[in-house]
Design a protein around this motif. Sequence first.
Motif, PDB file in Angstrom:
ATOM      1  N   ASN A  82       0.801  -1.215   0.000  1.00 39.91           N
ATOM      2  CA  ASN A  82       0.000   0.000   0.000  1.00 39.91           C
ATOM      3  C   ASN A  82       0.839   1.271   0.000  1.00 39.91           C
ATOM      4  O   ASN A  82       0.355   2.353   0.301  1.00 39.91           O
ATOM      5  CB  ASN A  82      -0.944   0.019   1.209  1.00 39.91           C
ATOM      6  N   CYS A  83       2.133   1.161  -0.344  1.00 39.65           N
ATOM      7  CA  CYS A  83       3.002   2.329  -0.412  1.00 39.65           C
ATOM      8  C   CYS A  83       2.622   3.206  -1.603  1.00 39.65           C
ATOM      9  O   CYS A  83       2.136   2.720  -2.632  1.00 39.65           O
ATOM     10  CB  CYS A  83       4.463   1.915  -0.564  1.00 39.65           C
ATOM     11  N   GLU A  84       2.878   4.494  -1.464  1.00 33.67           N
ATOM     12  CA  GLU A  84       2.741   5.373  -2.610  1.00 33.67           C
ATOM     13  C   GLU A  84       3.793   4.990  -3.652  1.00 33.67           C
ATOM     14  O   GLU A  84       4.888   4.557  -3.300  1.00 33.67           O
ATOM     15  CB  GLU A  84       2.928   6.835  -2.185  1.00 33.67           C
ATOM     16  N   PRO A  85       3.468   5.135  -4.944  1.00 34.33           N
ATOM     17  CA  PRO A  85       4.445   4.745  -5.974  1.00 34.33           C
ATOM     18  C   PRO A  85       5.712   5.584  -5.893  1.00 34.33           C
ATOM     19  O   PRO A  85       5.657   6.804  -5.821  1.00 34.33           O
ATOM     20  CB  PRO A  85       3.689   5.007  -7.281  1.00 34.33           C
ATOM     21  N   MET A  86       6.847   4.897  -5.872  1.00 34.71           N
ATOM     22  CA  MET A  86       8.144   5.559  -5.803  1.00 34.71           C
ATOM     23  C   MET A  86       8.999   5.043  -6.946  1.00 34.71           C
ATOM     24  O   MET A  86       9.655   4.015  -6.826  1.00 34.71           O
ATOM     25  CB  MET A  86       8.828   5.303  -4.457  1.00 34.71           C
ATOM     26  N   ARG A  87       8.971   5.706  -8.037  1.00 27.09           N
ATOM     27  CA  ARG A  87       9.669   5.242  -9.229  1.00 27.09           C
ATOM     28  C   ARG A  87      11.175   5.269  -9.003  1.00 27.09           C
ATOM     29  O   ARG A  87      11.760   6.308  -8.732  1.00 27.09           O
ATOM     30  CB  ARG A  87       9.313   6.131 -10.417  1.00 27.09           C
ATOM     31  N   GLY A  88      11.786   4.108  -9.121  1.00 32.83           N
ATOM     32  CA  GLY A  88      13.224   4.001  -8.966  1.00 32.83           C
ATOM     33  C   GLY A  88      13.695   3.919  -7.539  1.00 32.83           C
ATOM     34  O   GLY A  88      14.872   3.713  -7.277  1.00 32.83           O
ATOM     35  N   GLY A  89      12.792   4.102  -6.575  1.00 31.85           N
ATOM     36  CA  GLY A  89      13.192   4.081  -5.179  1.00 31.85           C
ATOM     37  C   GLY A  89      13.113   2.688  -4.581  1.00 31.85           C
ATOM     38  O   GLY A  89      12.643   1.744  -5.217  1.00 31.85           O
ATOM     39  N   PRO A  90      13.604   2.537  -3.346  1.00 34.89           N
ATOM     40  CA  PRO A  90      13.577   1.242  -2.662  1.00 34.89           C
ATOM     41  C   PRO A  90      12.180   0.890  -2.168  1.00 34.89           C
ATOM     42  O   PRO A  90      11.867   1.002  -0.992  1.00 34.89           O
ATOM     43  CB  PRO A  90      14.555   1.436  -1.507  1.00 34.89           C
ATOM     44  N   ASN A  91      11.312   0.512  -3.074  1.00 39.33           N
ATOM     45  CA  ASN A  91       9.936   0.179  -2.732  1.00 39.33           C
ATOM     46  C   ASN A  91       9.721  -1.309  -3.013  1.00 39.33           C
ATOM     47  O   ASN A  91       9.446  -1.706  -4.143  1.00 39.33           O
ATOM     48  CB  ASN A  91       8.963   1.034  -3.547  1.00 39.33           C
ATOM     49  N   TRP A  92       9.902  -2.142  -2.001  1.00 38.85           N
ATOM     50  CA  TRP A  92       9.779  -3.586  -2.146  1.00 38.85           C
ATOM     51  C   TRP A  92       8.559  -4.056  -1.369  1.00 38.85           C
ATOM     52  O   TRP A  92       8.515  -3.945  -0.148  1.00 38.85           O
ATOM     53  CB  TRP A  92      11.031  -4.289  -1.618  1.00 38.85           C
ATOM     54  N   ALA A  93       7.590  -4.580  -2.074  1.00 35.23           N
ATOM     55  CA  ALA A  93       6.328  -4.993  -1.438  1.00 35.23           C
ATOM     56  C   ALA A  93       6.488  -6.370  -0.787  1.00 35.23           C
ATOM     57  O   ALA A  93       5.828  -7.344  -1.153  1.00 35.23           O
ATOM     58  CB  ALA A  93       5.207  -5.004  -2.464  1.00 35.23           C
ATOM     59  N   LEU A  94       7.387  -6.435   0.202  1.00 39.53           N
ATOM     60  CA  LEU A  94       7.583  -7.704   0.910  1.00 39.53           C
ATOM     61  C   LEU A  94       6.362  -8.042   1.755  1.00 39.53           C
ATOM     62  O   LEU A  94       6.073  -9.212   1.996  1.00 39.53           O
ATOM     63  CB  LEU A  94       8.834  -7.610   1.794  1.00 39.53           C
ATOM     64  N   PHE A  95       5.659  -7.018   2.211  1.00 41.85           N
ATOM     65  CA  PHE A  95       4.418  -7.216   2.944  1.00 41.85           C
ATOM     66  C   PHE A  95       3.277  -7.022   1.939  1.00 41.85           C
ATOM     67  O   PHE A  95       3.151  -5.950   1.346  1.00 41.85           O
ATOM     68  CB  PHE A  95       4.302  -6.220   4.097  1.00 41.85           C
ATOM     69  N   GLY A  96       2.483  -8.025   1.754  1.00 39.01           N
ATOM     70  CA  GLY A  96       1.435  -7.986   0.736  1.00 39.01           C
ATOM     71  C   GLY A  96       0.288  -7.064   1.090  1.00 39.01           C
ATOM     72  O   GLY A  96       0.383  -6.207   1.968  1.00 39.01           O
ATOM     73  N   ASP A  97      -0.845  -7.300   0.427  1.00 37.19           N
ATOM     74  CA  ASP A  97      -1.993  -6.426   0.631  1.00 37.19           C
ATOM     75  C   ASP A  97      -2.663  -6.648   1.986  1.00 37.19           C
ATOM     76  O   ASP A  97      -3.582  -5.915   2.350  1.00 37.19           O
ATOM     77  CB  ASP A  97      -3.014  -6.626  -0.496  1.00 37.19           C
ATOM     78  N   TRP A  98      -2.196  -7.663   2.748  1.00 33.94           N
ATOM     79  CA  TRP A  98      -2.762  -7.888   4.072  1.00 33.94           C
ATOM     80  C   TRP A  98      -2.312  -6.821   5.068  1.00 33.94           C
ATOM     81  O   TRP A  98      -2.925  -6.642   6.121  1.00 33.94           O
ATOM     82  CB  TRP A  98      -2.365  -9.269   4.608  1.00 33.94           C
ATOM     83  N   TRP A  99      -1.231  -6.089   4.729  1.00 35.46           N
ATOM     84  CA  TRP A  99      -0.756  -5.040   5.631  1.00 35.46           C
ATOM     85  C   TRP A  99      -1.548  -3.773   5.354  1.00 35.46           C
ATOM     86  O   TRP A  99      -1.346  -3.089   4.361  1.00 35.46           O
ATOM     87  CB  TRP A  99       0.733  -4.798   5.437  1.00 35.46           C
TER      88      TRP A  99
END
Length: 278
Positions: A82-99
Motif C-alpha cells: 500500500n506504499c505510494e508509488p516511488m519510481r526508482g526508489g527502494p519500494n519492495w512490497a515484501l508485505f502484501g496487501d494484508w498489511w
Amino acid sequence: MATGTEPPDTESHPPSGGVRSATRAAIDAPHLRTDRWWLAPAATAAGLLAFVVYSTWRALANADYYAAPYVSPFYSPCLAENCEPMRGGPNWALFGDWWGLSPAIIILIFPLGFRLTCYYYRKAYYRGFWASPPACAVAEPHKKYTGETRFPLILQNIHRYFFYAAVPVAGILTYDTVLAFRDEDYAWGHMGLGTLVFLVNIVLIWAYTLSCHSCRHIVGGKLKHFSRHPVRYRMWQLVGRLNARHMQLAWASLVSVALADLYVFLIASGVFEDPRFF
C-alpha cells in the motif's frame, strides 16, 4: 565513648534505601547545587518528547510522504504493497496487501530501536524522564537501583544488533539521497533545496551511526596489538574522534531526520514547491 568509627545503628535507625540510607553521609539538604541544574534534564525531556509526538503522528499518518523525487526517511524503504508509488526508489512490497497499516511502522522500528538503546540516549531519557539521576551531584529519588539487569531494561543489551540493522537503513537512505538528484520527471541533473536537506541529513545519519560505541568496539575491540592491525587502528581512531561528539551528533541527526520528513510533507501536501537550483 563514641569514637565516630562505630557501625551505624541499623536497629533503631533502619536504612531507608538509596542515598538516604544510614550508611551514607547525613546531609539534610537534597543537594548542595545552587545553579539551575534542572534546565538540562527538562530541555532534554522536552526535546525527546517533541520528537516522539512528531514521529508518531507522521508514522501513523500514512500520507504525504512522497513528492518526486523525495521520499520521507520515515517511510524508506517502503516494504508494503500500500506504499505510494516511488519510481526508482527502494519500494519492495515484501508485505502484501494484508498489511493495512502505515508502512512506516514496519521500518521505523529499526532506527528507533537503535536510538532507544543508544548509550547516550539512555542517559538522556533516564535523566530527563525518570530522574535517574536528574543531574550530576543531585540524588535520584528512587530507593533502589537495579541498573539494566531486569526486564525491560535488560533489553538495552541488544543495542549492537540494532546497530547491525541501522547500517543497511542508512545505506538505503543514502540511495534515496542519490535519487534526490533527479527532477519530478525522474531525469538526472536536478538539484533543489530538498536535495541539500537530504545531503545534510544523510551525512549526519552516517556520522551518528558510525560514532556509536558499538561501532567503535566492533572496529577496534579485542585487539591486543594495534601495531599488527594498522588499518583497524586507523579506523578505530576515526570512530573514536566521532565518538567524542556522539551526543552532538545524536541530537543533530535527530533534528535533521525530522526536518527531512517535514520537508517532504510540506512539498507533498502542496504547501510550497521545491526551489530548484538547476
